[in-house]
Scaffold this active site. Structure first.
Site, PDB file in Angstrom:
ATOM      1  N   ARG A  53      -1.474  16.040  -0.728  1.00 20.61           N
ATOM      2  CA  ARG A  53      -1.827  14.621  -0.672  1.00 20.61           C
ATOM      3  C   ARG A  53      -1.974  14.118  -2.101  1.00 20.61           C
ATOM      4  O   ARG A  53      -1.842  14.873  -3.058  1.00 20.61           O
ATOM      5  CB  ARG A  53      -3.076  14.363   0.175  1.00 20.61           C
ATOM      6  N   ARG A  96       2.843   8.474   5.932  1.00 19.56           N
ATOM      7  CA  ARG A  96       1.544   7.864   5.627  1.00 19.56           C
ATOM      8  C   ARG A  96       1.810   6.439   5.139  1.00 19.56           C
ATOM      9  O   ARG A  96       2.716   6.222   4.328  1.00 19.56           O
ATOM     10  CB  ARG A  96       0.771   8.663   4.578  1.00 19.56           C
ATOM     11  N   ASP A 244      -3.988   4.429  -4.521  1.00 17.73           N
ATOM     12  CA  ASP A 244      -2.791   4.605  -3.709  1.00 17.73           C
ATOM     13  C   ASP A 244      -1.924   3.346  -3.709  1.00 17.73           C
ATOM     14  O   ASP A 244      -0.738   3.426  -3.423  1.00 17.73           O
ATOM     15  CB  ASP A 244      -3.185   4.960  -2.273  1.00 17.73           C
TER      16      ASP A 244
END
Length: 357
Positions: A53, A96, A244
């Site tokens: 991740r 995602r 992100d």
């Protein structure tokens, strides 16, 4: 890439001969296990289940996954090749939703391939792999430069709070938020880092504390709800987090709990810095309200690491990210410099510099 030159902890992503090797971050810090991926489906699963991740890392993974999906396609049927390229890219992008690096990296590789349309399919496959490796290698340079640009905002001996993991495990090597900490270590500084545990998956406890300890950085682990007390005690002089996705107005999406840390930092007069590669800046997203927030399984909250910690059947709300409004962000540090308010202007300038290179 010469891994001997990188920071002293296991790398999360490696291309090995003909397949992708991933450090399974779900098992850290107690087990070091590598996954070997040979298909885009295996890469998708690794991203979705958090085996690897971190926004830059999943972008790197996805483009290698794209190559794994197209490398064995027929070189005689061009129409099928292009249809499959788009299909696999779309599939990997669905793993995602919040981190923009995932779509950024895939778009970059697909666009590069389409620039070569008309050339032999074998040459296009080779170009796709080359672009994927370039994205991987560039990330190492980008992260180190973010660290160089952030370091002047710090000083020897200060206390730093970070949330989640934005280090080498989340990127190609140095990390974003942790990059200046590694560079400070190289210079002989002694920064005192406090790492939030980062509920519910404990990326701060399992990953940040692990890699900083491996690198010899002075790190202290705290529970998420201790951040305010540590600030009040005067042990924190700056907060550094990754991101992100950065909206055009400077709103920042990061791991859930980041917004709370930003509010606490404002209340205590502590600067709140966001380390962000330009690839995380999304000028097409006007504000943080437009950023999709991933909702994850209730099991992460009720049965963390296999042990029940809540009443069976209780309702759970488990967003993986939150959005920190731009007004709480002291500066956003990219590989092209330090962006400050008004972010609509400074972020646009950073993106402009990137596109001119």
């Amino acid at each position: 890439m010469n891994n001997k030159q990188l920071i002293p902890h296991p790398q999360s992503i490696l291309w090995q001969e003909d397949h992708l090797v991933l450090l399974d971050q779900r098992l850290l810090p107690t087990e070091t296990v590598y996954l070997h991926c040979t298909t885009p489906e295996e890469v998708w699963d690794a991203i979705a289940t958090l085996a690897v991740r971190g926004a830059p890392a999943i972008g790197i993974m996805a483009v290698y996954g794209l190559y794994l999906g197209i490398r064995s396609l027929s070189e005689q049927d061009e129409e099928m090749f292009w249809a499959q390229l788009d299909r696999i890219a779309h599939y990997l992008n669905s793993a995602r939703p919040t981190a923009v690096n995932l779509s950024w990296a895939l778009k970059r590789v697909v666009n590069r391939a389409k620039q070569l349309r008309g050339q032999p399919i074998a040459a296009i496959k080779e170009a796709i792999f080359k672009e994927a490796t370039e994205i991987h290698e560039e990330d190492v340079t980008v992260c180190r430069q973010i660290g160089e640009n952030l370091l002047p905002l710090l000083y020897d001996g200060m206390g730093i709070l970070t949330h989640c993991n934005a280090g080498g495990l989340a990127t190609g090597a140095y990390g974003t938020a942790l990059a200046p900490l590694y560079l400070a270590r190289e210079r002989g500084w002694n920064l005192k880092v406090f790492a939030d545990e980062t509920r519910p998956v404990l990326q701060g406890a399992r990953l940040t504390a692990y890699e900083l300890q491996q690198a010899g950085v002075d790190v202290t682990l705290i529970c998420d709800n201790m951040a305010g007390a540590v600030m009040k005690e005067g042990q924190i002089q700056a907060v550094i987090v990754g991101t992100d996705r950065v909206a055009a107005n400077g709103d920042v999406a990061n791991k859930i709990g980041t917004y709370s840390v930003a509010v606490l930092a404002r209340a205590h007069g502590i600067p709140f810095y966001v380390a962000a590669p330009v690839s995380s800046i999304d000028l097409d997203t006007a504000t943080g309200d437009d950023i999709p927030i991933e909702q994850r399984s209730p099991v992460e909250v009720t049965n963390g690491f296999g042990k029940p910690t809540a009443p069976e059947g209780v309702k759970v709300y488990n967003p993986a990210f939150d959005v920190t409004p731009a007004e709480y962000v002291t500066a956003i540090i990219t590989e092209h410099g330090v962006c400050k308010a008004p972010y609509e202007k400074s972020l646009k300038e950073a993106v402009k510099v990137e596109r001119s290179l």
